[in-house]
Structure formats: structure tokens, C-alpha cells
Design an enzyme around this catalytic site. Structure first.
Site, short mmCIF file in Angstrom:
data_model
loop_
_atom_site.label_atom_id
_atom_site.label_comp_id
_atom_site.label_asym_id
_atom_site.label_seq_id
_atom_site.Cartn_x
_atom_site.Cartn_y
_atom_site.Cartn_z
N ASP A 53 -2.65 27.20 18.19
CA ASP A 53 -3.79 27.23 19.12
C ASP A 53 -3.80 25.96 19.98
O ASP A 53 -4.65 25.81 20.86
CB ASP A 53 -5.12 27.47 18.40
CG ASP A 53 -5.45 26.39 17.39
OD1 ASP A 53 -4.60 25.51 17.14
OD2 ASP A 53 -6.57 26.42 16.84
N SER A 54 -2.80 25.07 19.75
CA SER A 54 -2.57 23.96 20.68
C SER A 54 -2.23 24.51 22.07
O SER A 54 -2.22 23.77 23.05
CB SER A 54 -1.44 23.06 20.17
OG SER A 54 -0.31 23.83 19.81
N LYS A 122 -1.86 31.61 10.48
CA LYS A 122 -2.25 30.31 9.94
C LYS A 122 -3.73 30.10 10.24
O LYS A 122 -4.21 30.50 11.31
CB LYS A 122 -1.42 29.18 10.57
CG LYS A 122 -1.89 27.78 10.20
CD LYS A 122 -0.86 26.72 10.54
CE LYS A 122 -0.97 26.15 11.93
NZ LYS A 122 -2.27 25.51 12.26
N GLU A 124 -7.19 27.14 9.45
CA GLU A 124 -7.53 25.77 9.04
C GLU A 124 -8.64 25.78 7.99
O GLU A 124 -9.58 26.58 8.08
CB GLU A 124 -8.01 24.97 10.26
CG GLU A 124 -6.95 24.80 11.33
CD GLU A 124 -7.44 24.00 12.55
OE1 GLU A 124 -8.58 23.49 12.53
OE2 GLU A 124 -6.67 23.91 13.52
N GLU A 191 -1.67 17.77 8.17
CA GLU A 191 -1.66 17.07 9.46
C GLU A 191 -2.32 15.70 9.35
O GLU A 191 -3.47 15.59 8.90
CB GLU A 191 -2.37 17.93 10.53
CG GLU A 191 -2.39 17.24 11.89
CD GLU A 191 -2.70 18.16 13.06
OE1 GLU A 191 -2.81 19.39 12.85
OE2 GLU A 191 -2.81 17.64 14.19
#
Ligand code: KIV
Length: 273
Positions: A53-54, A122, A124, A191
Site C-alpha cells: 500500500d506504499s 498482507k 498490519e 519493519e
């Protein structure tokens, strides 16, 4: 021939990543958001392509990853999937499509898998998203976890600084990592956390860990393609190694083209019909 019969035996699967982790072979992951770049990554035999989603930052120019929508992620993911024959394709679930409502999480994940053809998703977070993870896994969709700096929670933390630097935060991250493994995540992104903590988590888990700013002891590494190629300019964290300075090369080539057009050096006699 049916899709099943023509399936590619060389394709990376979640089992491949587990085998690599067991045998100590490091996993290389990079982001892609479009067909052309994904083609290059696959030619180079990258193990995992992450449709991160970057994309919200590097493709759309948003300040955070929060605004990108499910439809936009599916558009990026389906472009990548059309290019990739070898790598495992993992797609980020965007902000607001899985938190706090596991039924919505499942329907978002099913849309990603059905409409893009990706291999896994993925998301978070730790204990707060376990119900969503359970429900997504119950549909047979592989889930990659993501702990440490979780950009979708930037408004809660207010900073992109290193995470889990206090003992309490480190313990919470460690426990969340164990929970994600117990619930069935096939891999975990760590991260921007201290290298010693990433090592401790990696040694405590049996699934692969993939680090970004988490030191060298994780089972693999991930970087954002546009950052490591030097296309983006302002983002210069310590963990980022730039393998090319493409922005300089691209701007130089554009200036050269402009000059050629202005001076009528382009097209020449062999470049016309
Ligand atoms: O969105 C993304 O690119 C990511 C990586 C930085 C892990 O989540």
C-alpha cells in the site's frame, strides 16, 4: 487446458518460503505496483513481489498510506499478477478494509484474491486483528503479518521513528509475533525495529521473518522498489541502500530529449517513414 493442469511448478509458494527459511536461504522481496516493473522483477527471479500500500505514496503521491482504496489496490495487483510467472505475489490489504470487522476483512481479502489473482494478502497489526486473520485463513487465503512500524497506524504514533525500543513495546511485539504464528500466518514483516529484537523474534518463530530496517538476522529482506532504485528522492532512512540513482538518469534523459526536439535532432532520417 485447465488452469490447474497448466500450473507452473517453478512458481514460488508459501511452502517454498518455509523451505528457504528452514534451509537458511534468505528470501528477497521487493514492491511492484505495475506490469512493467513486475516483469523486470520476475525476470531477475525475485522470490516475492509485494503490491504494497506504499503505492499510496510512490504511485499516487499521498503523504500516508491511508487514502488508497481496495479498488485501487486490486487494479495495481492485477497489473502485477499479469506480469509475474515465478514470484509469490502478496497484496497489502488497505487501511479500513479489515480492522475491527472480520466479516468485512474476509470479503475484502476474497475480492483481492478473486479480482487480482494474487497468491496471498498482507495486513498490519497483532492481537487487535487476530479475528480478521482467523476468518481470512478459514477461507484458505494465506496471510502475511506485519509488525513494528505499521504505517497505517501513523496517526496513533505520530512518527515514523524506530519502534519497540522500550522493554514493554519489545515484549508486546514479541508476543504478537508468537500469536501471529500460532494463528497461522505464513510469514511476518518486521519493519524498523532494533536488530537484536528482530533476531530474537526470528529465532523464536518457525515461520520466515522478512525485515525492513530490522537488521540482518531476519529470514529475508524487503525494500520499496522506487526507494532502492533512487526514483524517490526525499526518503533517506538509515536502512535504505540505493542500488541506482535512477532519478538523476531519468531526468538527464528527459533533458536530452527536450534538447533534441528543440534543436530538431529528433527524429533523424532513419527514425521516420
Ligand atoms: O507497503 C509496503 O511497501 C510495505 C513494505 C514497506 C513492507 O508494507
Amino acid at each position: 487446458m485447465s488452469q490447474y493442469l497448466s500450473s507452473n511448478v517453478n512458481k514460488v509458494t508459501t511452502n517454498t518460503l518455509q523451505r528457504m527459511r528452514n534451509e537458511g536461504e534468505r528470501i528477497a522481496m521487493l514492491t511492484a505496483y505495475d506490469y512493467s516493473i513486475a516483469t523486470l522483477l520476475d525476470m531477475a527471479k525475485i522470490d516475492v513481489v509485494l503490491v504494497g500500500d506504499s503505492a499510496a505514496n510512490v504511485m499516487a503521491g499521498y503523504k500516508t498510506t491511508l487514502p488508497i482504496t481496495l479498488d485501487e489496490m486490486i487494479y495495481h495487483a492485477s497489473s502485477v499478477v499479469r506480469a509475474v510467472k515465478h514470484a509469490l505475489v502478496v497484496v497489502d490489504m488497505p487501511f479500513g478494509t479489515y480492522q475491527g470487522n472480520s466479516k468485512m476483512a474476509l470479503s475484502s481479502a476474497i475480492r483481492i484474491m478473486k479480482e487480482s489473482g494474487a497468491d496471498a494478502i498482507k495486513l498490519e497489526g497483532g492481537s487487535e486483528v487476530l479475528e480478521s486473520i482467523d476468518r481470512i485463513l478459514s477461507a484458505g487465503i494465506p496471510v502475511m503479518g506485519h509488525l513494528g512500524l505499521t504505517p497505517q497506524s501513523i496517526n496513533k504514533f505520530g512518527t515514523y521513528a524506530v519502534r519497540a525500543t522500550t522493554e514493554d513495546e519489545a515484549t508486546a511485539l514479541y508476543e504478537n509475533a508468537k500469536l501471529l504464528e500460532q494463528h497461522g500466518c505464513f510469514a511476518l514483516v518486521l519493519e524498523k525495529i532494533p536488530a537484536t529484537l528482530a533476531q530474537k523474534v526470528t529465532e523464536a518463530l518457525t515461520i520466515p521473518t522478512i525485515g525492513i530496517g530490522a537488521g540482518g538476522a531476519t529470514s529475508g529482506q524487503v525494500l520499496v522498489f522506487h526507494d532502492m532504485m533512487g526514483i524517490t528522492q526525499q526518503f533517506t532512512p538509515r536502512f535504505l541502500r540505493r542500488y541506482l540513482n535512477l532519478s538523476e538518469e531519468i531526468v538527464g534523459a528527459i533533458e536530452h530529449y527536450i534538447q533534441d526536439v528543440k534543436e530538431q535532432n529528433f527524429p533523424n532520417a532513419s527514425e521516420q517513414y
